[in-house]
Write a protein that holds these residues in place. Structure first.
Motif, mmCIF file in Angstrom:
data_model
loop_
_atom_site.group_PDB
_atom_site.id
_atom_site.type_symbol
_atom_site.label_atom_id
_atom_site.label_comp_id
_atom_site.label_asym_id
_atom_site.label_seq_id
_atom_site.Cartn_x
_atom_site.Cartn_y
_atom_site.Cartn_z
ATOM 1 N N SER A 71 0.831 -1.214 0.000
ATOM 2 C CA SER A 71 0.000 0.000 0.000
ATOM 3 C C SER A 71 0.863 1.261 0.000
ATOM 4 N N LEU A 72 2.044 1.190 0.580
ATOM 5 C CA LEU A 72 2.936 2.349 0.611
ATOM 6 C C LEU A 72 3.628 2.574 -0.735
ATOM 7 N N GLN A 73 3.763 1.540 -1.545
ATOM 8 C CA GLN A 73 4.435 1.670 -2.841
ATOM 9 C C GLN A 73 3.699 2.607 -3.796
ATOM 10 N N VAL A 74 2.427 2.798 -3.607
ATOM 11 C CA VAL A 74 1.646 3.621 -4.541
ATOM 12 C C VAL A 74 1.926 5.116 -4.377
ATOM 13 N N GLU A 75 2.677 5.485 -3.343
ATOM 14 C CA GLU A 75 3.021 6.887 -3.109
ATOM 15 C C GLU A 75 4.542 7.044 -3.092
ATOM 16 N N PRO A 76 5.195 6.969 -4.260
ATOM 17 C CA PRO A 76 6.663 6.986 -4.305
ATOM 18 C C PRO A 76 7.306 8.267 -3.773
ATOM 19 N N GLY A 77 6.575 9.375 -3.717
ATOM 20 C CA GLY A 77 7.142 10.621 -3.218
ATOM 21 C C GLY A 77 7.053 10.785 -1.713
ATOM 22 N N ARG A 78 6.387 9.867 -1.068
ATOM 23 C CA ARG A 78 6.168 9.939 0.377
ATOM 24 C C ARG A 78 7.448 9.562 1.134
ATOM 25 N N GLU A 79 7.602 10.129 2.318
ATOM 26 C CA GLU A 79 8.735 9.760 3.182
ATOM 27 C C GLU A 79 8.641 8.273 3.517
ATOM 28 N N CYS A 80 9.779 7.622 3.673
ATOM 29 C CA CYS A 80 9.757 6.174 3.900
ATOM 30 C C CYS A 80 9.831 5.797 5.380
ATOM 31 N N VAL A 81 9.453 6.699 6.265
ATOM 32 C CA VAL A 81 9.505 6.421 7.697
ATOM 33 C C VAL A 81 8.632 5.219 8.067
ATOM 34 N N LEU A 82 7.485 5.077 7.426
ATOM 35 C CA LEU A 82 6.618 3.935 7.729
ATOM 36 C C LEU A 82 7.244 2.621 7.272
ATOM 37 N N VAL A 83 7.903 2.655 6.129
ATOM 38 C CA VAL A 83 8.593 1.455 5.643
ATOM 39 C C VAL A 83 9.696 1.080 6.615
ATOM 40 N N ASP A 84 10.423 2.087 7.092
ATOM 41 C CA ASP A 84 11.487 1.857 8.064
ATOM 42 C C ASP A 84 10.924 1.232 9.339
ATOM 43 N N GLN A 85 9.785 1.719 9.800
ATOM 44 C CA GLN A 85 9.162 1.165 11.010
ATOM 45 C C GLN A 85 8.771 -0.299 10.812
ATOM 46 N N ILE A 86 8.231 -0.621 9.648
ATOM 47 C CA ILE A 86 7.842 -2.005 9.357
ATOM 48 C C ILE A 86 9.077 -2.899 9.336
ATOM 49 N N ALA A 87 10.144 -2.424 8.693
ATOM 50 C CA ALA A 87 11.380 -3.216 8.626
ATOM 51 C C ALA A 87 11.989 -3.391 10.020
ATOM 52 N N ARG A 88 11.938 -2.365 10.839
ATOM 53 C CA ARG A 88 12.462 -2.467 12.206
ATOM 54 C C ARG A 88 11.645 -3.446 13.048
ATOM 55 N N ARG A 89 10.329 -3.437 12.865
ATOM 56 C CA ARG A 89 9.483 -4.425 13.571
ATOM 57 C C ARG A 89 9.888 -5.832 13.180
ATOM 58 N N GLN A 90 10.156 -6.035 11.890
ATOM 59 C CA GLN A 90 10.550 -7.365 11.427
ATOM 60 C C GLN A 90 11.912 -7.750 12.000
ATOM 61 N N LEU A 91 12.833 -6.808 12.053
ATOM 62 C CA LEU A 91 14.144 -7.078 12.648
ATOM 63 C C LEU A 91 13.998 -7.449 14.118
ATOM 64 N N ASP A 92 13.149 -6.738 14.842
ATOM 65 C CA ASP A 92 12.900 -7.074 16.254
ATOM 66 C C ASP A 92 12.339 -8.492 16.381
ATOM 67 N N GLU A 93 11.434 -8.854 15.485
ATOM 68 C CA GLU A 93 10.847 -10.206 15.511
ATOM 69 C C GLU A 93 11.901 -11.265 15.207
ATOM 70 N N VAL A 94 12.770 -10.991 14.254
ATOM 71 C CA VAL A 94 13.844 -11.936 13.928
ATOM 72 C C VAL A 94 14.765 -12.114 15.139
ATOM 73 N N ARG A 95 15.083 -11.033 15.790
ATOM 74 C CA ARG A 95 15.942 -11.113 16.985
ATOM 75 C C ARG A 95 15.266 -11.932 18.090
ATOM 76 N N ARG A 96 13.944 -11.731 18.258
ATOM 77 C CA ARG A 96 13.205 -12.506 19.264
ATOM 78 C C ARG A 96 13.255 -13.990 18.926
ATOM 79 N N ARG A 97 13.055 -14.305 17.654
ATOM 80 C CA ARG A 97 13.097 -15.716 17.238
ATOM 81 C C ARG A 97 14.486 -16.312 17.421
#
Length: 154
Positions: A71-97
């Protein structure tokens, strides 16, 4: 670009046909065009989308996060802070696992070391599996950890 069948899309992306249909059913892939006979026909952008989904899933992103990223890909001019947050959540989950897998590894090693051979009736591995209180590590829920890993072809 020419339209392709689901089989060709599967071959181009190494994603199983059943998985492609599943991604359509949950809205990660757009509903394809249909031939006069009802056969699914995909445009070239479906290859890119499916490769994106597969790579994200291979990296362990849950379907909900993949949906957010798409859903974020449809707005290429938007700041990527939300993408960064999603990636950080995934990194936290990987670390937990990883922490859980390390505890699982330690417990399995301990069980194997405790095994002195002998008869099944006195097997320490079977005893530990039968009674969780015989385990030294409480944080080794391996089924949960392993279930979170992406499967190939999905």
């Amino acid at each position: 670009m020419a339209l392709m069948t689901i089989g060709k899309l599967s071959g181009a992306t190494a994603v199983k046909v059943t998985t492609i249909r599943y991604y359509e059913s949950i809205g990660l892939l757009d509903e394809p065009q249909r031939s006069a006979s009802g056969q699914r026909l995909y445009a070239g952008d479906s290859v890119e989308r499916l490769r994106f989904i597969r790579h994200a899933r291979d990296l362990g992103f849950p379907v909900s996060a993949v949906r957010e990223l798409i859903s974020l890909q449809v707005e290429p001019g938007r700041e990527c802070v939300l993408v960064d947050q999603i990636a950080r959540r995934q990194l936290d989950e990987v670390r937990r696992r990883l922490t859980q897998l390390e505890a699982l590894e330690a417990e399995l090693k301990r069980m194997i070391r405790a095994c002195e051979g002998g008869k099944i009736g006195s097997c320490s591995v079977l005893a530990a599996l039968g009674q969780h209180e015989n385990c030294l590590h409480e944080q080794h829920d391996g089924a949960e950890v392993l279930a979170g890993l992406p499967s190939r072809g999905a």
